[in-house]
Design a protein around this motif. Sequence first.
Motif, PDB file in Angstrom:
ATOM      1  N   VAL A   1       9.228  11.568 -38.222  1.00 44.50           N
ATOM      2  CA  VAL A   1      10.752  12.066 -38.581  1.00 44.50           C
ATOM      3  C   VAL A   1      10.574  12.810 -40.031  1.00 44.50           C
ATOM      4  O   VAL A   1      10.095  12.398 -40.819  1.00 44.50           O
TER       5      VAL A   1
ATOM      6  N   THR B   1      12.890  14.728 -35.161  1.00 48.37           N
ATOM      7  CA  THR B   1      11.702  13.854 -34.759  1.00 48.37           C
ATOM      8  C   THR B   1      10.817  14.787 -33.845  1.00 48.37           C
ATOM      9  O   THR B   1      11.228  15.389 -32.920  1.00 48.37           O
TER      10      THR B   1
ATOM     11  N   ASP C   1       7.752  14.445 -31.621  1.00 46.06           N
ATOM     12  CA  ASP C   1       7.193  13.465 -30.653  1.00 46.06           C
ATOM     13  C   ASP C   1       5.755  14.114 -30.079  1.00 46.06           C
ATOM     14  O   ASP C   1       5.661  15.029 -29.600  1.00 46.06           O
TER      15      ASP C   1
ATOM     16  N   CYS D   1       9.687  18.883 -30.238  1.00 40.76           N
ATOM     17  CA  CYS D   1      10.736  18.458 -30.982  1.00 40.76           C
ATOM     18  C   CYS D   1      11.957  19.163 -30.399  1.00 40.76           C
ATOM     19  O   CYS D   1      12.095  20.222 -30.121  1.00 40.76           O
TER      20      CYS D   1
ATOM     21  N   THR E   1       5.501   9.124 -33.117  1.00 40.73           N
ATOM     22  CA  THR E   1       6.649  10.159 -33.569  1.00 40.73           C
ATOM     23  C   THR E   1       6.504  10.212 -35.197  1.00 40.73           C
ATOM     24  O   THR E   1       6.161   9.170 -35.771  1.00 40.73           O
TER      25      THR E   1
END
Length: 142
Positions: free
Chosen positions: A21, A92, A94, A52, A19
Amino acid sequence: MTVAFTNLGGALDNAGGSTTVTSSVTLTANRLHLLTVSSQQFNGSPAATPTCTGWTQVATFVYYNAGGTDIPSNRLTVLRQMPGSNATGTHTIDFGGTSQTEVVWAIDQSDANVETGGTNGSSAIVQSVTTTGNGTALSATL
């Protein structure tokens, strides 16, 4: 009608996680926002497709590392969002549990000259196209 975009932020993450951020950004209501994610895998695995929360994928494109292998180790993905009210926060990105070697992201915001109908900015995106290949020059026709 011409649409102009302003960059709200972007960064490089080479920590190797699954991930990433983003920094905190303010998404303005009824403006098209594009989240562009470039991800790379250098361990022999295909580049993973990012998701996301709150963002909808527009297009994703896989391409090969210069020097080439048969595994598409790089991916460029564009996601869209058009919030109904201003929203400030982080996002985030992912990769579904697959660690990426490197991730570069950018968030861009349109001016007011966009169509606001549809779902999550769908009417603001008229066309998109994807292609695959290798080499130093790729092209796609709309």
